[in-house]
Enzyme design. Structure first.
Site, PDB file in Angstrom:
ATOM      1  N   HIS A 103      -1.656  -2.786   2.948  1.00 46.04           N
ATOM      2  CA  HIS A 103      -2.625  -2.310   3.931  1.00 46.04           C
ATOM      3  C   HIS A 103      -3.837  -1.774   3.189  1.00 46.04           C
ATOM      4  CE1 HIS A 103      -4.620  -0.144   7.028  1.00 46.04           C
ATOM      5  NE2 HIS A 103      -4.188   1.050   6.644  1.00 46.04           N
ATOM      6  N   ASN A 160     -10.967  -0.032   6.052  1.00 46.83           N
ATOM      7  CA  ASN A 160      -9.658   0.016   6.702  1.00 46.83           C
ATOM      8  C   ASN A 160      -9.768  -0.577   8.096  1.00 46.83           C
ATOM      9  OD1 ASN A 160      -7.264   0.709   7.980  1.00 46.83           O
ATOM     10  ND2 ASN A 160      -7.203   2.794   7.189  1.00 46.83           N
ATOM     11  N   CYS A 195      -1.780   1.414  11.839  1.00 47.09           N
ATOM     12  CA  CYS A 195      -2.001   0.581  10.662  1.00 47.09           C
ATOM     13  C   CYS A 195      -0.765  -0.201  10.232  1.00 47.09           C
ATOM     14  CB  CYS A 195      -2.501   1.429   9.497  1.00 47.09           C
ATOM     15  SG  CYS A 195      -4.055   2.284   9.839  1.00 47.09           S
TER      16      CYS A 195
END
Length: 325
Positions: free
Chosen positions: A252, A282, A116
């Site tokens: 994020h 996500n 990520c």
């Protein structure tokens, strides 16, 4: 005053697959509910790549939009850095596949794998080329098909992730070496391999299987807020700016609670936070550029503004970046 070369973002673009999977859709296949997911994560839906649609396909679409925004063509590109943890193949690098599909000339192309945190890592990596005069026009892409790593019996993880891609074009531009310059101004990158068991995939070449994503959610949440906040302050110091100077915070998009926790801890007001987690879930390395593209498309993010980016992912890896558009 001595001139310095900066890496300036001249275009941004995002792409989401057509299929939308709602929380109610997931409730049909796993023990969960819309209320349960929204309360814990803020996620309402996510996008899923079609069968046969590769991560390179998502990356190419995002890249085309970023190039159009920058007024560039594939012929201008001499560097491609793709951040992904879901590559088309073990090798070659997805970046080289993107290069071929776009029709870019021979140049530099490689992948960055920091899960990520990948997009922030990739930006920093590309900056090392552009700000040293070794690239005249670079594509930095975050692209993922995270739904293909899901264990669809694990309600604690399968509801969290989606697919998508985002891209930016970086070009060199002379600056004065001050915080008023356009371009990438400061970074802070971190990794702690001792925390691997908090977030990982239980497969790979050595196991002979793709594997599934495994996560200790509560532990990841605890580390996220503390570690990301430290990196944000370090990146701001590296850039020579105060947190109050930030126009937009683009975190994020992992979990709405993490977004809010980090913003509170570093002193960023809610109105300055770009959040897309409700619609995108996500998307790992794609989440920052996707949110960035949405902010631009909605007329929120404009030239001259200071942006703060941050992410944390498996490894554990984390980091932050400060830039002026």
């Amino acid at each position: 005053m001595t001139k310095v070369l900066r890496s300036v973002v001249t275009g941004v673009g995002g792409y989401l697959p057509d299929e939308v999977v709602t929380n109610n859709d997931l409730a049909k296949i796993v023990d969960t509910s819309d209320e349960w997911i929204v309360e814990r994560t803020g996620i309402h839906q996510r996008h899923r790549a079609a069968e046969g649609q590769l991560v390179s396909d998502l990356a190419v679409e995002a890249a085309k939009r970023a190039l159009a925004a920058a007024g560039k063509t594939p012929a201008d590109i001499d560097l491609i850095v793709v951040a992904t943890t879901t590559p088309d193949l073990t090798f070659p690098a997805t970046a080289t596949i993107v290069q071929r599909k776009l029709g870019c000339p021979v140049g530099i192309a490689f992948d960055v794998q920091a899960v990520c945190s990948g997009f922030v890592y990739a930006l920093s990596t590309a900056d090392g080329f552009v700000a040293r005069g070794r690239s005249k026009c670079a594509l930095v892409i975050g692209a993922e098909t995270m739904t293909r790593l899901m264990d669809w019996t694990d309600r604690g993880t399968c509801v969290l992730f989606g697919d998508g891609a985002g891209a930016v074009v970086l070009e060199p531009q002379e600056g004065e070496g001050t915080t008023a310059d356009r371009g990438l101004l400061g970074f802070a990158l971190r990794a702690d391999g001792t925390k691997q068991d908090l977030l990982y995939v239980d497969g790979g070449v050595s196991t002979g299987k793709v594997g599934h994503l495994r996560m200790q959610g509560n532990q990841v949440f605890r580390h996220a807020v503390v570690n990301i906040s430290e990196a944000i302050f370090a990146a701001a110091t590296d850039a020579g700016i105060e947190i109050a100077d930030v126009d937009w915070f683009i975190p994020h998009q992992a979990n709405q609670r993490i977004l809010e926790g980090v913003a509170r801890r570093v002193g960023i007001e809610e109105g300055k936070v770009i959040s897309t987690v409700a619609e995108h879930a996500n998307t790992s390395a794609a989440s920052i550029p996707l949110a960035w593209a949405k902010g631009v498309d909605e007329g929120l993010i404009k030239p001259g503004q200071v942006l703060l980016l941050e992410a944390m992912g498996g490894g554990l890896t984390w980091g932050a970046c400060v830039l002026r558009l």
